[in-house]
Scaffold this motif. Structure first.
Motif, PDB file in Angstrom:
ATOM      1  N   CYS A 142       0.839  -1.204   0.000  1.00  0.00           N
ATOM      2  CA  CYS A 142       0.000   0.000   0.000  1.00  0.00           C
ATOM      3  C   CYS A 142       0.872   1.251   0.000  1.00  0.00           C
ATOM      4  CB  CYS A 142      -0.925  -0.016   1.216  1.00  0.00           C
ATOM      5  SG  CYS A 142      -1.869   1.498   1.408  1.00  0.00           S
ATOM      6  N   ASN A 167      -0.059   4.151   0.759  1.00  0.00           N
ATOM      7  CA  ASN A 167      -0.438   5.042   1.854  1.00  0.00           C
ATOM      8  C   ASN A 167       0.160   4.609   3.188  1.00  0.00           C
ATOM      9  OD1 ASN A 167      -2.049   7.253   2.967  1.00  0.00           O
ATOM     10  ND2 ASN A 167      -3.241   5.616   3.924  1.00  0.00           N
ATOM     11  N   CYS A 168      -0.015   3.328   3.551  1.00  0.00           N
ATOM     12  CA  CYS A 168       0.467   2.888   4.872  1.00  0.00           C
ATOM     13  C   CYS A 168       1.750   2.064   4.776  1.00  0.00           C
ATOM     14  CB  CYS A 168      -0.618   2.116   5.618  1.00  0.00           C
ATOM     15  SG  CYS A 168      -1.029   0.521   4.890  1.00  0.00           S
ATOM     16  N   CYS A 194      -7.365  -0.726   0.724  1.00  0.00           N
ATOM     17  CA  CYS A 194      -6.308  -1.362   1.492  1.00  0.00           C
ATOM     18  C   CYS A 194      -6.941  -2.032   2.720  1.00  0.00           C
ATOM     19  CB  CYS A 194      -5.299  -0.302   1.921  1.00  0.00           C
ATOM     20  SG  CYS A 194      -4.194  -0.841   3.236  1.00  0.00           S
ATOM     21  N   CYS A 242      -5.309   0.204   6.031  1.00  0.00           N
ATOM     22  CA  CYS A 242      -5.659   1.612   6.299  1.00  0.00           C
ATOM     23  C   CYS A 242      -6.973   2.026   5.632  1.00  0.00           C
ATOM     24  CB  CYS A 242      -4.524   2.539   5.874  1.00  0.00           C
ATOM     25  SG  CYS A 242      -4.314   2.656   4.084  1.00  0.00           S
TER      26      CYS A 242
HETATM   27 ZN   LIG Z   1      -2.823   0.987   3.417  1.00  0.00          ZN
END
Ligand SMILES: [Zn+2]
Length: 289
Positions: free
Chosen positions: A243, A245-246, A270, A273
């Protein structure tokens, strides 16, 4: 501002980006945009309204919740589909249900507007997602985005008309559904005015989907091509995704596999997150030929 609307015989579904989306992912889905067939560029215009002293007054008539929007979302109400937040708790986008006709009507009639106004000694930009009478209704509720108290959403809570409950003995009521009518913020860095005023409306045709499992669907006519990939590789693409983002290795949940000219686009969330995930998978067999 980017507003996506999926439509078709199965479900009318839209997505509103209120903060700039990832540019690469944006390009990946752009070619599926149907909006240019419906509207000429000059028909898409977001008015920018300054000096309207009524706005702060209308807002002052609404209830301001002590809760953040995220807390309200988790405790007091349900969304139509889902919301996405960045790591600081700012809303980046939300799904909504909007028919193709309604979507076009909203654009043509300029339901999407940006108001510039002063509130609590700060200059704010407010973007509307409905007509003024719906946005500035005194029964709407204002939620702060997070404890920074620099960004707020105006929400209409719609009581759930659950037909099923009439026939059951339970007295438990479903939580109301939250409909976001507007967002206002003094954070130009997160919600740039330029982005709010330069709309990129996306309208996508929904295509019949084959359900693979609870968390995975595939465009019906793409399924044979998808299944011709080795099972081990398919498994890896869905369940060992890193991911952005995380930064964790996660599964893509609520995933839809779309067919592309030279591969696949996996769109989902995801598992860790819950941010939106769009993973482009090149099909070497296709690109080689
Ligand atoms: Zn994530």
């Amino acid at each position: 501002m980017k507003i996506t609307c999926h439509y078709g015989e199965y479900a009318d579904m839209g997505y509103v980006y209120i903060a700039p989306p990832n540019e690469k992912l944006d390009r990946d889905i752009e070619h599926r945009n149907e909006i240019t067939k419906q509207l000429k560029p000059q028909e898409i215009h977001i008015p920018y309204i300054t000096g309207n002293s009524q706005i702060a007054l209308l807002i002052s008539k609404m209830t301001i919740s002590k809760n953040t929007f995220k807390t309200g979302y988790q405790q007091a109400f349900e969304s139509e589909y889902g919301y996405d937040f960045d790591s600081r708790g700012y809303l980046t986008g939300f799904e909504l249900s909007l028919s193709q006709d309604k979507f076009i009507e909203f654009i043509r009639n300029q339901a999407y507007k940006v108001f510039h106004f002063e509130w609590h000694n700060k200059l704010n930009n407010l973007v509307t997602f409905d007509y003024p009478e719906e946005v500035f209704h005194s029964e709407n509720i204002i939620y702060k985005m997070n404890e920074q108290e620099d960004t707020f959403v105006i929400v209409q809570l719609e009581e759930d008309e659950d037909l099923y409950s009439q026939y059951s003995y339970t007295t438990k009521k479903n939580p109301p559904t939250a409909k976001i009518k507007a967002l206002f913020s003094s954070r130009e860095d997160i919600y740039p005015l330029e982005f709010l005023l330069k709309p990129k409306f996306q309208l996508e045709k929904s295509i019949p989907l084959a359900v693979i499992n609870n968390d995975l669907c595939c465009e019906m006519d793409v399924l044979p091509r998808w299944e011709s990939i080795a099972e081990e590789k398919r498994e890896r693409l869905i369940n060992q995704y890193t991911c952005e983002n995380c930064s964790e290795v996660v599964s893509i949940v609520q995933c839809i596999i779309h067919g592309e000219a030279d591969g696949f686009l996996l769109m989902g969330k995801c598992s860790s997150c819950r941010q939106g995930v769009e993973s482009y998978v090149l099909d070497e067999r296709r690109s080689r030929g």
